[in-house]
Scaffold this motif. Sequence first.
Motif, mmCIF file in Angstrom:
data_model
loop_
_atom_site.group_PDB
_atom_site.id
_atom_site.type_symbol
_atom_site.label_atom_id
_atom_site.label_comp_id
_atom_site.label_asym_id
_atom_site.label_seq_id
_atom_site.Cartn_x
_atom_site.Cartn_y
_atom_site.Cartn_z
ATOM 1 N N ALA A 45 1.090 -0.864 0.166
ATOM 2 C CA ALA A 45 -0.181 -0.082 -0.369
ATOM 3 C C ALA A 45 0.828 1.640 -0.184
ATOM 4 N N VAL A 46 1.977 1.331 0.601
ATOM 5 C CA VAL A 46 2.695 1.909 0.756
ATOM 6 C C VAL A 46 3.747 2.523 -0.376
ATOM 7 N N VAL A 47 3.947 1.670 -0.614
ATOM 8 C CA VAL A 47 4.980 1.418 -2.786
ATOM 9 C C VAL A 47 4.543 2.208 -3.046
ATOM 10 N N SER A 48 2.913 1.291 -3.613
ATOM 11 C CA SER A 48 2.197 2.099 -4.556
ATOM 12 C C SER A 48 1.741 3.206 -4.761
ATOM 13 N N LEU A 49 2.495 4.098 -3.646
ATOM 14 C CA LEU A 49 2.225 5.954 -3.565
ATOM 15 C C LEU A 49 3.919 6.553 -4.354
ATOM 16 N N ALA A 50 4.625 5.898 -4.638
ATOM 17 C CA ALA A 50 5.670 5.956 -5.343
ATOM 18 C C ALA A 50 5.575 6.449 -6.481
ATOM 19 N N CYS A 51 6.268 7.947 -6.629
ATOM 20 C CA CYS A 51 6.570 8.368 -8.721
ATOM 21 C C CYS A 51 7.608 7.987 -9.177
ATOM 22 N N ALA A 52 8.503 6.230 -8.682
ATOM 23 C CA ALA A 52 9.469 6.041 -9.703
ATOM 24 C C ALA A 52 9.620 4.914 -9.780
ATOM 25 N N ASP A 53 9.834 3.424 -10.284
ATOM 26 C CA ASP A 53 9.432 2.118 -11.100
ATOM 27 C C ASP A 53 9.915 1.642 -9.745
ATOM 28 N N SER A 54 8.759 1.537 -8.838
ATOM 29 C CA SER A 54 9.243 0.220 -7.351
ATOM 30 C C SER A 54 9.493 -0.948 -7.801
ATOM 31 N N ARG A 55 9.128 -1.402 -8.811
ATOM 32 C CA ARG A 55 9.183 -2.542 -8.608
ATOM 33 C C ARG A 55 9.869 -3.584 -8.057
ATOM 34 N N VAL A 56 11.391 -3.046 -7.565
ATOM 35 C CA VAL A 56 11.968 -4.066 -6.878
ATOM 36 C C VAL A 56 11.494 -3.912 -5.499
ATOM 37 N N SER A 57 11.119 -2.879 -4.835
ATOM 38 C CA SER A 57 10.045 -3.084 -3.692
ATOM 39 C C SER A 57 9.359 -4.409 -4.059
ATOM 40 N N ASN A 58 8.317 -4.167 -5.128
ATOM 41 C CA ASN A 58 7.489 -5.171 -4.742
ATOM 42 C C ASN A 58 7.422 -7.136 -5.054
ATOM 43 N N TYR A 59 8.581 -6.769 -6.350
ATOM 44 C CA TYR A 59 9.548 -8.294 -6.805
ATOM 45 C C TYR A 59 9.739 -8.995 -5.262
ATOM 46 N N TYR A 60 10.947 -8.224 -4.548
ATOM 47 C CA TYR A 60 11.407 -8.673 -3.150
ATOM 48 C C TYR A 60 11.082 -8.920 -2.745
ATOM 49 N N CYS A 61 9.699 -7.802 -1.418
ATOM 50 C CA CYS A 61 8.514 -8.714 -0.659
ATOM 51 C C CYS A 61 7.992 -9.462 -1.212
ATOM 52 N N LEU A 62 7.695 -9.596 -2.084
ATOM 53 C CA LEU A 62 7.039 -10.711 -2.899
ATOM 54 C C LEU A 62 7.533 -11.773 -2.507
ATOM 55 N N SER A 63 8.907 -11.874 -2.777
ATOM 56 C CA SER A 63 9.527 -13.153 -3.109
ATOM 57 C C SER A 63 9.616 -13.763 -2.405
ATOM 58 N N VAL A 64 10.400 -12.388 -1.218
ATOM 59 C CA VAL A 64 10.237 -12.904 1.133
ATOM 60 C C VAL A 64 9.274 -13.674 1.109
ATOM 61 N N ILE A 65 7.445 -13.181 0.741
ATOM 62 C CA ILE A 65 6.479 -13.784 1.309
ATOM 63 C C ILE A 65 6.441 -15.485 0.411
ATOM 64 N N LEU A 66 6.761 -15.116 -0.317
ATOM 65 C CA LEU A 66 6.504 -16.817 -0.941
ATOM 66 C C LEU A 66 7.587 -18.015 -0.812
ATOM 67 N N PHE A 67 8.856 -17.017 -0.532
ATOM 68 C CA PHE A 67 10.126 -17.709 -0.213
ATOM 69 C C PHE A 67 9.189 -18.311 1.550
ATOM 70 N N VAL A 68 9.815 -17.094 1.958
ATOM 71 C CA VAL A 68 8.857 -17.758 4.084
ATOM 72 C C VAL A 68 7.703 -18.754 3.359
ATOM 73 N N VAL A 69 6.735 -18.961 3.442
ATOM 74 C CA VAL A 69 5.580 -19.463 2.936
ATOM 75 C C VAL A 69 5.366 -21.142 2.527
ATOM 76 N N SER A 70 6.608 -20.982 2.126
ATOM 77 C CA SER A 70 6.515 -21.769 0.369
ATOM 78 C C SER A 70 7.566 -23.277 1.272
ATOM 79 N N LEU A 71 8.974 -22.839 2.131
ATOM 80 C CA LEU A 71 10.211 -23.474 2.873
ATOM 81 C C LEU A 71 9.263 -23.471 4.121
#
Length: 315
Positions: free
Chosen positions: A186-212
């Motif tokens: 919700a916070v990163v979506s307000l950025a006016c720069a390309d914030s895909r790095v943040s989204n991809y990293y945090c989504l990867s953490v969620i998937l990694f933690v939950v799956s592992l």
Amino acid sequence: MSDSNITDFINLSTFILLGIPGLEEAHVWLSIPFCTMYIIAILGNFTILFIVKRELSLHVPMYYFLCMLAATDLVLSTSIMPKTLSIFWFNSREIGFNACFTQLFFLHCFTVVESGIFVAMALDRYVAICDPLRHSTILTNRMVAKIGLAVVLRGVMLVLPCPLLARQWPYCRTNIIAHSYCKNIAVVSLACADSRVSNYYCLSVILFVVSLDMFFITVSYIQILRAIFSLPTKDARLKTFGTCSTHLFAILAFYIPDVLSSIMHRLHDNVPQHVPILISNVHLVVPPMLHPIIYGVRAKEIRGRLLRSFMHKRN
């Protein structure tokens, strides 16, 4: 957008939390169940910590892990509920820039920590049921402390880049967060720069933690079930399975709302905006409320200590 507005938002000092968009008129009514659940969570988890501390017979790995879970639940629920309730009751929507990213860190960090504690509790049940004679030699107090430290360090190391990445983006669109707390997406979506790095990293953490973590929990319980079904009598099987059912129910109460919330936030075009936000809030207050009830009812040692305390007070 004018240059002056862009400058204002780049140098912002506060964010504005909307609470639960679309349900603003129901905020006061929503505050009743959320406040009730939060109070139960606080009282229940402090009770668990107090009883385990006072009762020497409970100074064993299972209850040490339960104390870690109680402490984590207290941090998780307290990281969002006071601010959420102030929005519901007093329309106090402002949150400082640094306070927002601090909340974001504690929220996501201790979600990862709690997931790791469930893995540790599954390990404890696996050793206790599949190799009971070596339980006390494998899960010593020193080993339990090392596991607890590893779980916390994992949470800090995996989640710390999320607020650090989010904090570096310029925020020039708006400072209004369509949520009741500072969730990363919700916070990163307000950025006016390309914030895909943040989204991809945090989504990867969620998937990694939950799956592992779910992999290790599943493997542990497959071995536990094999051991249970090899027991000679039905009563022994039911009694042993009963000690694990509590943990399984707690795991489902934690993971299901978390996964649903993450999926719905990424399907926002097809889901009403308030639905994933409600589920996110439920995920952070219902499990902390349920865990002391679940474990308190199922654990006869805790139940017995509570009954003795009440009888002592009445006498």
